[in-house]
Design a protein around this motif. Sequence first.
Motif, PDB file in Angstrom:
ATOM      1  N   VAL A 157       0.876  -1.161   0.000  1.00  0.00           N
ATOM      2  CA  VAL A 157       0.000   0.000   0.000  1.00  0.00           C
ATOM      3  C   VAL A 157       0.920   1.218   0.000  1.00  0.00           C
ATOM      4  O   VAL A 157       1.967   1.220   0.658  1.00  0.00           O
ATOM      5  N   SER A 158       0.540   2.245  -0.737  1.00  0.00           N
ATOM      6  CA  SER A 158       1.284   3.497  -0.707  1.00  0.00           C
ATOM      7  C   SER A 158       0.300   4.644  -0.559  1.00  0.00           C
ATOM      8  O   SER A 158      -0.893   4.492  -0.809  1.00  0.00           O
ATOM      9  N   SER A 159       0.814   5.790  -0.114  1.00  0.00           N
ATOM     10  CA  SER A 159      -0.019   6.972   0.068  1.00  0.00           C
ATOM     11  C   SER A 159       0.864   8.206   0.110  1.00  0.00           C
ATOM     12  O   SER A 159       1.925   8.183   0.740  1.00  0.00           O
ATOM     13  N   PRO A 160       0.417   9.288  -0.540  1.00  0.00           N
ATOM     14  CA  PRO A 160       1.162  10.543  -0.434  1.00  0.00           C
ATOM     15  C   PRO A 160       1.053  11.172   0.957  1.00  0.00           C
ATOM     16  O   PRO A 160       1.745  12.138   1.262  1.00  0.00           O
ATOM     17  N   ALA A 161       0.217  10.615   1.830  1.00  0.00           N
ATOM     18  CA  ALA A 161       0.041  11.158   3.172  1.00  0.00           C
ATOM     19  C   ALA A 161       1.178  10.772   4.118  1.00  0.00           C
ATOM     20  O   ALA A 161       1.286  11.328   5.212  1.00  0.00           O
ATOM     21  N   ALA A 162       2.030   9.810   3.705  1.00  0.00           N
ATOM     22  CA  ALA A 162       3.100   9.332   4.575  1.00  0.00           C
ATOM     23  C   ALA A 162       4.341   8.986   3.757  1.00  0.00           C
ATOM     24  O   ALA A 162       4.236   8.594   2.602  1.00  0.00           O
ATOM     25  N   THR A 163       5.501   9.106   4.408  1.00  0.00           N
ATOM     26  CA  THR A 163       6.752   8.777   3.721  1.00  0.00           C
ATOM     27  C   THR A 163       7.034   7.282   3.717  1.00  0.00           C
ATOM     28  O   THR A 163       7.824   6.800   2.919  1.00  0.00           O
ATOM     29  N   ASN A 164       6.383   6.535   4.606  1.00  0.00           N
ATOM     30  CA  ASN A 164       6.587   5.095   4.691  1.00  0.00           C
ATOM     31  C   ASN A 164       5.246   4.442   5.007  1.00  0.00           C
ATOM     32  O   ASN A 164       4.599   4.811   5.985  1.00  0.00           O
ATOM     33  N   VAL A 165       4.840   3.493   4.179  1.00  0.00           N
ATOM     34  CA  VAL A 165       3.578   2.791   4.393  1.00  0.00           C
ATOM     35  C   VAL A 165       3.878   1.298   4.428  1.00  0.00           C
ATOM     36  O   VAL A 165       4.553   0.771   3.547  1.00  0.00           O
ATOM     37  N   GLN A 166       3.417   0.633   5.470  1.00  0.00           N
ATOM     38  CA  GLN A 166       3.655  -0.794   5.636  1.00  0.00           C
ATOM     39  C   GLN A 166       2.368  -1.505   6.019  1.00  0.00           C
ATOM     40  O   GLN A 166       1.504  -0.929   6.677  1.00  0.00           O
ATOM     41  N   ILE A 167       2.292  -2.765   5.626  1.00  0.00           N
ATOM     42  CA  ILE A 167       1.206  -3.630   6.073  1.00  0.00           C
ATOM     43  C   ILE A 167       1.712  -4.324   7.332  1.00  0.00           C
ATOM     44  O   ILE A 167       2.809  -4.904   7.332  1.00  0.00           O
ATOM     45  N   HIS A 168       0.942  -4.238   8.405  1.00  0.00           N
ATOM     46  CA  HIS A 168       1.334  -4.831   9.687  1.00  0.00           C
ATOM     47  C   HIS A 168       0.304  -5.856  10.134  1.00  0.00           C
ATOM     48  O   HIS A 168      -0.836  -5.826   9.711  1.00  0.00           O
ATOM     49  N   GLU A 169       0.761  -6.717  11.035  1.00  0.00           N
ATOM     50  CA  GLU A 169      -0.130  -7.663  11.697  1.00  0.00           C
ATOM     51  C   GLU A 169       0.051  -7.518  13.199  1.00  0.00           C
ATOM     52  O   GLU A 169       1.181  -7.401  13.685  1.00  0.00           O
ATOM     53  N   MET A 170      -1.052  -7.491  13.905  1.00  0.00           N
ATOM     54  CA  MET A 170      -1.022  -7.478  15.355  1.00  0.00           C
ATOM     55  C   MET A 170      -1.537  -8.830  15.821  1.00  0.00           C
ATOM     56  O   MET A 170      -2.547  -9.315  15.326  1.00  0.00           O
ATOM     57  N   ASN A 171      -0.814  -9.452  16.753  1.00  0.00           N
ATOM     58  CA  ASN A 171      -1.279 -10.719  17.300  1.00  0.00           C
ATOM     59  C   ASN A 171      -0.802 -10.878  18.732  1.00  0.00           C
ATOM     60  O   ASN A 171       0.087 -10.181  19.194  1.00  0.00           O
ATOM     61  N   MET A 172      -1.392 -11.806  19.424  1.00  0.00           N
ATOM     62  CA  MET A 172      -1.070 -12.087  20.814  1.00  0.00           C
ATOM     63  C   MET A 172      -0.218 -13.347  20.842  1.00  0.00           C
ATOM     64  O   MET A 172      -0.619 -14.389  20.324  1.00  0.00           O
TER      65      MET A 172
END
Length: 161
Positions: free
Chosen positions: A62-77
């Motif tokens: 994913v990319s966006s001009p709203a941020a200099t770095n865009v990443q896909i993350h996962e949150m888990n326990m």
Amino acid sequence: MTPLLRNTARAALIALLAAAGASASAQTRVDDAWVRTSVPGQPSSGAFMRLTADTDSKLLSVSSPAATNVQIHEMNMTNDVMRMGPVDSVALPAGKTVSLDPDGYHVMLMGLVGQIKEGDQVPLTLTIEDAKGARETLTVKAPARAAMDTMNMNHDHGASH
């Protein structure tokens, strides 16, 4: 070929190409995309949505001009410890809706270029690849809205996770 026939053939070819383009862009559907608002100086935010692919696919980036770095993350326990970090891709099984939300997979907008305010329309460009290797690029404008939960999107995103 008469001019009328030539124009008719040209119109038919344009319609055929337009239909082919429409079907290619209809492979993955994005619903309910939104971006969390930020406060002045806040370095990061999150983007969320639901994705439904027609064929087995994966969200690559994913990319966006709203941020200099865009990443896909996962949150888990893991062992009673909440962990979050980047992933290479998110599987999109055919016909199954996959949610990107604050409690699982989500998009991190890091290095915000400015404050994201309620009602802003944040452009997001998603790159999706199907099982045959064909890539699809989707651009959505995600409305900014305040978070409904207490998740802290202002956490550190160093290389350690």
